[in-house]
Design a protein around this motif. Structure first.
Motif, PDB file in Angstrom:
ATOM      1  N   VAL A  39     -32.539  35.684 -32.453  1.00 53.42           N
ATOM      2  CA  VAL A  39     -33.795  34.975 -32.216  1.00 53.42           C
ATOM      3  C   VAL A  39     -33.549  33.476 -32.113  1.00 53.42           C
ATOM      4  N   VAL A  40     -34.441  32.821 -31.401  1.00 49.90           N
ATOM      5  CA  VAL A  40     -34.474  31.366 -31.318  1.00 49.90           C
ATOM      6  C   VAL A  40     -35.659  30.929 -32.164  1.00 49.90           C
ATOM      7  N   ASN A  41     -35.452  29.980 -33.049  1.00 54.77           N
ATOM      8  CA  ASN A  41     -36.541  29.522 -33.901  1.00 54.77           C
ATOM      9  C   ASN A  41     -37.290  28.390 -33.218  1.00 54.77           C
ATOM     10  N   VAL A  42     -38.569  28.634 -32.912  1.00 51.03           N
ATOM     11  CA  VAL A  42     -39.483  27.623 -32.390  1.00 51.03           C
ATOM     12  C   VAL A  42     -40.737  27.743 -33.254  1.00 51.03           C
ATOM     13  N   PRO A  43     -40.848  26.931 -34.303  1.00 54.37           N
ATOM     14  CA  PRO A  43     -41.961  27.079 -35.244  1.00 54.37           C
ATOM     15  C   PRO A  43     -43.329  26.823 -34.611  1.00 54.37           C
ATOM     16  N   TRP A  44     -44.278  27.673 -34.930  1.00 57.21           N
ATOM     17  CA  TRP A  44     -45.670  27.478 -34.530  1.00 57.21           C
ATOM     18  C   TRP A  44     -46.227  26.252 -35.246  1.00 57.21           C
ATOM     19  N   TYR A  45     -45.833  26.079 -36.493  1.00 55.23           N
ATOM     20  CA  TYR A  45     -46.101  24.853 -37.238  1.00 55.23           C
ATOM     21  C   TYR A  45     -44.967  24.652 -38.227  1.00 55.23           C
ATOM     22  N   GLU A  46     -44.871  23.442 -38.766  1.00 56.54           N
ATOM     23  CA  GLU A  46     -43.742  23.092 -39.630  1.00 56.54           C
ATOM     24  C   GLU A  46     -44.233  22.098 -40.673  1.00 56.54           C
ATOM     25  N   TYR A  47     -43.438  21.920 -41.721  1.00 53.39           N
ATOM     26  CA  TYR A  47     -43.726  20.899 -42.719  1.00 53.39           C
ATOM     27  C   TYR A  47     -43.629  19.535 -42.073  1.00 53.39           C
ATOM     28  N   PRO A  48     -44.323  18.514 -42.510  1.00 54.06           N
ATOM     29  CA  PRO A  48     -45.268  18.517 -43.611  1.00 54.06           C
ATOM     30  C   PRO A  48     -46.700  18.840 -43.183  1.00 54.06           C
ATOM     31  N   ASP A  49     -46.959  18.900 -41.864  1.00 57.11           N
ATOM     32  CA  ASP A  49     -48.334  19.041 -41.375  1.00 57.11           C
ATOM     33  C   ASP A  49     -48.927  20.432 -41.616  1.00 57.11           C
ATOM     34  N   LEU A  50     -48.133  21.459 -41.381  1.00 57.69           N
ATOM     35  CA  LEU A  50     -48.581  22.852 -41.511  1.00 57.69           C
ATOM     36  C   LEU A  50     -49.798  23.147 -40.638  1.00 57.69           C
ATOM     37  N   GLN A  51     -49.905  22.428 -39.528  1.00 60.30           N
ATOM     38  CA  GLN A  51     -50.982  22.634 -38.565  1.00 60.30           C
ATOM     39  C   GLN A  51     -50.368  22.881 -37.191  1.00 60.30           C
ATOM     40  N   PRO A  52     -50.772  23.954 -36.523  1.00 52.66           N
ATOM     41  CA  PRO A  52     -50.208  24.197 -35.189  1.00 52.66           C
ATOM     42  C   PRO A  52     -50.665  23.165 -34.169  1.00 52.66           C
ATOM     43  N   ALA A  58     -45.910  24.997 -26.851  1.00 54.57           N
ATOM     44  CA  ALA A  58     -45.650  25.478 -25.491  1.00 54.57           C
ATOM     45  C   ALA A  58     -44.555  24.658 -24.816  1.00 54.57           C
ATOM     46  N   GLU A  59     -44.541  23.356 -25.045  1.00 58.64           N
ATOM     47  CA  GLU A  59     -43.484  22.508 -24.487  1.00 58.64           C
ATOM     48  C   GLU A  59     -42.120  22.888 -25.057  1.00 58.64           C
ATOM     49  N   ALA A  60     -42.066  23.157 -26.360  1.00 59.84           N
ATOM     50  CA  ALA A  60     -40.799  23.544 -26.990  1.00 59.84           C
ATOM     51  C   ALA A  60     -40.306  24.882 -26.442  1.00 59.84           C
ATOM     52  N   VAL A  61     -41.211  25.824 -26.248  1.00 60.78           N
ATOM     53  CA  VAL A  61     -40.822  27.114 -25.670  1.00 60.78           C
ATOM     54  C   VAL A  61     -40.353  26.917 -24.232  1.00 60.78           C
ATOM     55  N   ALA A  62     -41.033  26.063 -23.483  1.00 60.87           N
ATOM     56  CA  ALA A  62     -40.646  25.804 -22.090  1.00 60.87           C
ATOM     57  C   ALA A  62     -39.229  25.244 -22.008  1.00 60.87           C
ATOM     58  N   ARG A  63     -38.828  24.454 -22.998  1.00 58.94           N
ATOM     59  CA  ARG A  63     -37.455  23.914 -23.006  1.00 58.94           C
ATOM     60  C   ARG A  63     -36.427  25.018 -23.237  1.00 58.94           C
ATOM     61  N   GLU A  64     -36.796  26.060 -23.942  1.00 59.19           N
ATOM     62  CA  GLU A  64     -35.883  27.172 -24.238  1.00 59.19           C
ATOM     63  C   GLU A  64     -35.870  28.242 -23.145  1.00 59.19           C
ATOM     64  N   SER A  82     -47.560  34.865 -34.689  1.00 58.88           N
ATOM     65  CA  SER A  82     -47.015  35.228 -33.375  1.00 58.88           C
ATOM     66  C   SER A  82     -48.137  35.559 -32.400  1.00 58.88           C
ATOM     67  N   HIS A  83     -49.205  36.186 -32.883  1.00 60.74           N
ATOM     68  CA  HIS A  83     -50.348  36.454 -32.012  1.00 60.74           C
ATOM     69  C   HIS A  83     -50.978  35.142 -31.549  1.00 60.74           C
ATOM     70  N   ASP A  84     -51.264  34.246 -32.481  1.00 58.22           N
ATOM     71  CA  ASP A  84     -51.871  32.960 -32.137  1.00 58.22           C
ATOM     72  C   ASP A  84     -50.973  32.162 -31.188  1.00 58.22           C
ATOM     73  N   ALA A  85     -49.679  32.174 -31.453  1.00 58.53           N
ATOM     74  CA  ALA A  85     -48.731  31.465 -30.590  1.00 58.53           C
ATOM     75  C   ALA A  85     -48.698  32.089 -29.203  1.00 58.53           C
ATOM     76  N   GLY A  86     -48.779  33.401 -29.122  1.00 54.96           N
ATOM     77  CA  GLY A  86     -48.797  34.083 -27.828  1.00 54.96           C
ATOM     78  C   GLY A  86     -50.028  33.727 -27.016  1.00 54.96           C
ATOM     79  N   VAL A  87     -51.167  33.640 -27.667  1.00 52.99           N
ATOM     80  CA  VAL A  87     -52.401  33.224 -26.987  1.00 52.99           C
ATOM     81  C   VAL A  87     -52.213  31.820 -26.410  1.00 52.99           C
ATOM     82  N   ALA A  88     -51.614  30.929 -27.198  1.00 51.96           N
ATOM     83  CA  ALA A  88     -51.370  29.559 -26.730  1.00 51.96           C
ATOM     84  C   ALA A  88     -50.408  29.542 -25.545  1.00 51.96           C
ATOM     85  N   LEU A  89     -49.384  30.368 -25.588  1.00 57.29           N
ATOM     86  CA  LEU A  89     -48.425  30.402 -24.481  1.00 57.29           C
ATOM     87  C   LEU A  89     -49.070  30.934 -23.207  1.00 57.29           C
TER      88      LEU A  89
END
Length: 130
Positions: A39-52, A58-64, A82-89
């Motif tokens: 797998v390639v790790n592309v976080p939907w959200y990350e510390y410290p914000d914890l907000q998607p 989508a830009e990060a996925v496009a780079r991969e 993953s569902h929420d991220a898929g909707v965004a993609l």
């Protein structure tokens, strides 16, 4: 977006070797809890914000990815991110998005534990851990 049970997702990956398999959990979660190999790790959200941020994700996925038509398979802990991220993609124009229902660890059981009822690890599919 296609919703795939863990075993279906594994079978789908075998049939579609050009798939970009993305773990949308936070990097530390993916490394220490465990993850499917490759797998390639592309976080939907990350510390410290914890907000998607759907646009940044989508830009990060496009780079991969090798374009917006490349098959994508998304996984997280339980299937929600993953569902929420898929909707965004899909909203960003990606046209071949799948996600793993129940994710890597699955649903909570009556004792609030995961990996006892469902999920990638529960199904005995390949995984690795730091």
């Amino acid at each position: 977006m296609k919703n795939l049970q863990p075993q279906e997702a594994w079978n789908w990956l075998q049939a579609h070797p050009d798939t970009l398999f993305i773990d949308v959990r936070m990097e530390i979660e993916s490394l220490y809890v465990g993850r499917p190999p490759g797998v390639v790790n592309v976080p939907w959200y990350e510390y410290p914000d914890l907000q998607p941020d759907a646009g940044k994700f989508a830009e990060a996925v496009a780079r991969e990815a090798d374009g917006k038509a490349q098959p994508l398979l998304l996984i997280c802990r339980s299937g929600k991110r993953s569902h929420d991220a898929g909707v965004a993609l899909e909203a960003a124009g990606f046209s071949n998005v799948q996600h793993v229902v129940h994710g890597f660890e699955g649903e909570l059981d009556a004792q609030f534990r995961r990996s006892t009822l469902s999920g990638w690890r529960f199904e005995g599919l390949p995984w690795e851990q730091m």
